[in-house]
Design an enzyme around this catalytic site. Structure first.
Site, mmCIF file in Angstrom:
data_model
loop_
_atom_site.group_PDB
_atom_site.id
_atom_site.type_symbol
_atom_site.label_atom_id
_atom_site.label_comp_id
_atom_site.label_asym_id
_atom_site.label_seq_id
_atom_site.Cartn_x
_atom_site.Cartn_y
_atom_site.Cartn_z
ATOM 1 N N ASP A 214 12.340 25.790 22.080
ATOM 2 C CA ASP A 214 11.688 26.750 21.694
ATOM 3 C C ASP A 214 10.443 26.623 20.581
ATOM 4 O O ASP A 214 11.258 25.493 20.133
ATOM 5 C CB ASP A 214 13.316 27.523 20.927
ATOM 6 C CG ASP A 214 12.437 28.995 20.258
ATOM 7 O OD1 ASP A 214 11.640 29.767 20.371
ATOM 8 O OD2 ASP A 214 13.141 29.427 18.840
ATOM 9 N N GLY B 111 5.513 29.280 19.790
ATOM 10 C CA GLY B 111 4.120 30.420 19.399
ATOM 11 C C GLY B 111 4.304 30.613 17.935
ATOM 12 O O GLY B 111 3.210 30.245 17.018
ATOM 13 N N ARG C 285 -0.642 32.572 19.899
ATOM 14 C CA ARG C 285 0.092 31.947 20.728
ATOM 15 C C ARG C 285 0.290 31.504 21.826
ATOM 16 O O ARG C 285 0.989 29.717 22.378
ATOM 17 C CB ARG C 285 1.437 32.813 20.880
ATOM 18 C CG ARG C 285 1.668 33.232 19.269
ATOM 19 C CD ARG C 285 2.801 35.287 20.147
ATOM 20 N NE ARG C 285 4.106 34.862 21.301
ATOM 21 C CZ ARG C 285 4.885 34.266 20.497
ATOM 22 N NH1 ARG C 285 4.737 33.838 19.205
ATOM 23 N NH2 ARG C 285 5.996 33.870 21.044
ATOM 24 N N ASN D 146 11.995 37.502 28.836
ATOM 25 C CA ASN D 146 10.502 37.458 28.150
ATOM 26 C C ASN D 146 9.830 38.434 29.334
ATOM 27 O O ASN D 146 8.554 38.085 29.137
ATOM 28 C CB ASN D 146 10.310 35.724 28.800
ATOM 29 C CG ASN D 146 10.929 34.901 27.848
ATOM 30 O OD1 ASN D 146 10.988 33.342 28.161
ATOM 31 N ND2 ASN D 146 10.631 35.246 27.019
ATOM 32 N N TRP D 147 9.822 38.639 30.559
ATOM 33 C CA TRP D 147 8.664 39.477 30.966
ATOM 34 C C TRP D 147 8.525 40.713 30.656
ATOM 35 O O TRP D 147 7.677 40.693 30.408
ATOM 36 C CB TRP D 147 9.973 40.273 32.275
ATOM 37 C CG TRP D 147 10.113 39.062 33.736
ATOM 38 C CD1 TRP D 147 11.143 38.954 34.100
ATOM 39 C CD2 TRP D 147 9.953 38.325 34.204
ATOM 40 N NE1 TRP D 147 11.501 37.920 35.096
ATOM 41 C CE2 TRP D 147 10.652 37.666 35.489
ATOM 42 C CE3 TRP D 147 8.067 38.466 34.542
ATOM 43 C CZ2 TRP D 147 9.496 36.914 36.720
ATOM 44 C CZ3 TRP D 147 6.651 37.499 35.257
ATOM 45 C CH2 TRP D 147 8.744 36.802 36.569
ATOM 46 N N ARG E 63 21.063 29.475 18.344
ATOM 47 C CA ARG E 63 22.312 30.293 18.942
ATOM 48 C C ARG E 63 21.599 29.856 20.748
ATOM 49 O O ARG E 63 20.667 29.114 20.367
ATOM 50 C CB ARG E 63 21.497 31.821 18.420
ATOM 51 C CG ARG E 63 19.765 32.254 19.053
ATOM 52 C CD ARG E 63 19.636 33.600 18.494
ATOM 53 N NE ARG E 63 17.841 33.477 18.378
ATOM 54 C CZ ARG E 63 17.532 33.835 17.082
ATOM 55 N NH1 ARG E 63 18.058 34.004 16.308
ATOM 56 N NH2 ARG E 63 16.060 34.167 17.407
HETATM 57 C C1 FPP Z 1 10.078 29.479 23.999
HETATM 58 O O1 FPP Z 1 8.685 29.363 22.993
HETATM 59 C C2 FPP Z 1 9.150 28.754 25.345
HETATM 60 C C3 FPP Z 1 9.095 29.170 26.093
HETATM 61 C C4 FPP Z 1 9.271 31.615 26.187
HETATM 62 C C5 FPP Z 1 8.498 28.933 27.182
HETATM 63 C C6 FPP Z 1 8.735 27.842 27.396
HETATM 64 C C7 FPP Z 1 7.522 27.126 28.046
HETATM 65 C C8 FPP Z 1 6.536 26.327 28.111
HETATM 66 C C9 FPP Z 1 7.050 25.145 27.669
HETATM 67 C C10 FPP Z 1 6.022 26.217 28.684
HETATM 68 C C11 FPP Z 1 5.710 26.507 30.428
HETATM 69 C C12 FPP Z 1 5.815 25.505 31.620
HETATM 70 C C13 FPP Z 1 6.273 24.877 32.225
HETATM 71 C C14 FPP Z 1 5.872 24.052 33.150
HETATM 72 C C15 FPP Z 1 7.435 25.179 32.880
HETATM 73 P P1 FPP Z 1 8.275 30.644 21.708
HETATM 74 O O2 FPP Z 1 7.052 30.987 21.899
HETATM 75 O O3 FPP Z 1 9.244 32.021 22.319
HETATM 76 O O4 FPP Z 1 8.229 30.077 20.224
HETATM 77 P P2 FPP Z 1 8.428 30.887 18.750
HETATM 78 O O5 FPP Z 1 10.247 31.178 19.114
HETATM 79 O O6 FPP Z 1 8.399 30.305 18.426
HETATM 80 O O7 FPP Z 1 7.330 32.259 19.372
#
Ligand code: FPP
Length: 252
Positions: free
Chosen positions: A20, A23, A33, A68-69, A194
């Protein structure tokens, strides 16, 4: 380096990570992001390499949740593109290092080309034995349990299963990762505390390590810190300290 302090005979058999903070990492730098997701892939590469070097047998990465979708279309597309690109460009290193790739989740929802790439890499790497790298994709822990119950009901209707024979081991075998060992250690980056619908059944006894480090900044040193934290814990599985430590400790 603190890696030398790791007890090699007490490593977790399975580490699961909620990656996590992509973003927020990007926003803190005035970037969009998706730039955080791109840097997140660099962290994925580094952590897969580090886990393999350290000798972690199984690593599960929460890469895309069923929720996430609902993110903006451009972000979903970029995450799918990054996954596809990772699989395409890392497959040689994965094969060289004896890493088996698996995936858990509602894989039928992935774009067909990504699904095809994933199936190819899983098939190609199926014989590898050094480490298993599991991508949780279109994954939701509650959905996984519901899917298991549906399959159990279908098997019961066909007479292949009856209520008297249901126990935790039988139930576990219906989950996406079947007989795989449960995670001993769950790591969450990004500062939140969480579990976000991740491996709900499997983390029943996992030790949890949360860190404020944003995923794009997570590297081998941070993984080692998490493992040292894990090795400092006493895992009691509902028993008392004395029971866990054995008879000698009761007099000590
Ligand atoms: C959470 O950060 C992360 C994700 C939703 C996806 C994780 C994906 C990657 C690390 C890249 C995918 C690549 C591969 C090779 C699996 P967030 O966007 O929720 O962060 P935030 O809480 O700061 O908004």
């Amino acid at each position: 380096m603190s890696e030398r302090r790791l007890q090699k005979d007490r490593l977790p058999r399975h580490v699961a990570i909620i990656m996590d903070g992509n973003g927020r990492w990007a926003e803190a730098r005035g970037l969009e992001r998706n730039a955080g997701h791109r840097e997140g892939v660099e962290a994925v590469k580094a952590i897969v390499r580090a886990a393999n070097e350290i000798g972690i047998p199984r690593l599960t990465l929460y890469s895309f949740s069923s929720e996430n979708w609902d993110r903006p279309k451009g972000e979903v597309q970029e995450l799918m593109r990054l996954l596809d690109h990772y699989l395409e460009t890392e497959v040689d290193e994965v094969m060289r290092n004896g890493i088996r790739i698996e995936a858990v989740g509602r894989l039928d929802r992935l774009p067909p080309l990504v699904r095809k790439r994933l199936d190819d890499v899983m098939e190609r790497s199926a014989g590898n034995r050094e480490m298993t790298l599991v991508f949780a994709l279109s994954y939701g822990g509650r959905q996984e349990i519901v899917d298991a119950v549906s399959q159990i009901l279908r098997d019961a209707e066909r007479g292949q299963l009856d209520a008297e024979n249901m126990d935790e081991k039988t139930f576990s075998a219906y989950l996406y990762d079947g007989d795989a060992p449960d995670p001993d250690l769950l790591i969450r980056t990004g500062g939140e505390l969480r579990v976000s619908n991740f491996l709900l059944w499997q983390i029943a006894y996992a030790e949890i390590h949360c860190t404020g480090t944003m995923w794009p900044d997570f590297r081998k040193d941070q993984l080692v810190d998490a493992l040292l934290d894990y090795q400092g814990r006493e895992r009691r599985f509902g028993l008392t300290s004395d029971q866990v430590r054995g008879p000698q400790s009761e007099n000590s």
